[in-house]
Design a protein around this motif. Sequence first.
Motif, PDB file in Angstrom:
ATOM      1  N   UNK A 152       0.835  -1.203   0.000  1.00 54.73           N
ATOM      2  CA  UNK A 152       0.000   0.000   0.000  1.00 54.73           C
ATOM      3  C   UNK A 152       0.866   1.248   0.000  1.00 54.73           C
ATOM      4  N   UNK A 153       0.262   2.359  -0.412  1.00 52.13           N
ATOM      5  CA  UNK A 153       0.844   3.675  -0.243  1.00 52.13           C
ATOM      6  C   UNK A 153      -0.115   4.421   0.675  1.00 52.13           C
ATOM      7  N   UNK A 154       0.379   4.835   1.815  1.00 51.21           N
ATOM      8  CA  UNK A 154      -0.484   5.435   2.836  1.00 51.21           C
ATOM      9  C   UNK A 154      -0.716   6.919   2.586  1.00 51.21           C
ATOM     10  N   UNK A 155      -1.900   7.375   2.950  1.00 46.61           N
ATOM     11  CA  UNK A 155      -2.239   8.790   2.952  1.00 46.61           C
ATOM     12  C   UNK A 155      -2.255   9.231   4.414  1.00 46.61           C
ATOM     13  N   UNK A 156      -1.133   9.737   4.892  1.00 43.45           N
ATOM     14  CA  UNK A 156      -0.993  10.087   6.308  1.00 43.45           C
ATOM     15  C   UNK A 156      -1.881  11.266   6.704  1.00 43.45           C
ATOM     16  N   UNK A 157      -2.327  12.055   5.732  1.00 38.21           N
ATOM     17  CA  UNK A 157      -3.243  13.152   6.042  1.00 38.21           C
ATOM     18  C   UNK A 157      -4.598  12.629   6.497  1.00 38.21           C
ATOM     19  N   UNK A 158      -4.904  11.383   6.167  1.00 35.28           N
ATOM     20  CA  UNK A 158      -6.168  10.781   6.583  1.00 35.28           C
ATOM     21  C   UNK A 158      -6.063  10.122   7.959  1.00 35.28           C
TER      22      UNK A 158
END
Length: 173
Positions: A152-158
């Motif tokens: 996965x590629x994480x969306x840390x803003x979420x």
Amino acid sequence: ILDSTLEEYASYVTTETGRILGASSSLFRYYINPDTAAPYGTTVKSIVCVDGTKETLEVPNIIHEDMDTVSEHSSFEIRTPKVVEVVRNHFDCMTITGARLEHKKGGIGCFGGFLDDHIFYSEQATGFQAADTRGPVISPLTLALLEDSSWYVANYQASTETPFGRGAGCQFA
């Protein structure tokens, strides 16, 4: 159904979904190093499990054994690049080497099946879920663990930072 019961179910479902997606010690053996594209793999080792039993088994290479000087038992931690970075930033301690796993032998492994809830209280990847008025949240640590699988590629803003231990330093961690 009471609101608190719905929150408990939502928290449970969020945790189990994370485990199914890869945040589980039973899946660590399949993680792939994002820098080399090679599996981290496993190594056959004779180790002392967190419950004191001795076993010879395939240990995922992202799990490292340390002697816990406080409890005088083996402890294990997960050491992957993003997990180490997130844990160091969370506790404001640049000498932390990984995220410690719990000191309970789970049904899925000798080194504990979750993150240690004494250090990562209210973290989704622990075996204990603290009540949170915001409802279930996904932390940067859970995202880092999933991203370090290379699946996965994480969306840390979420993500939502957990306040427990935030900036507390090396002594705390």
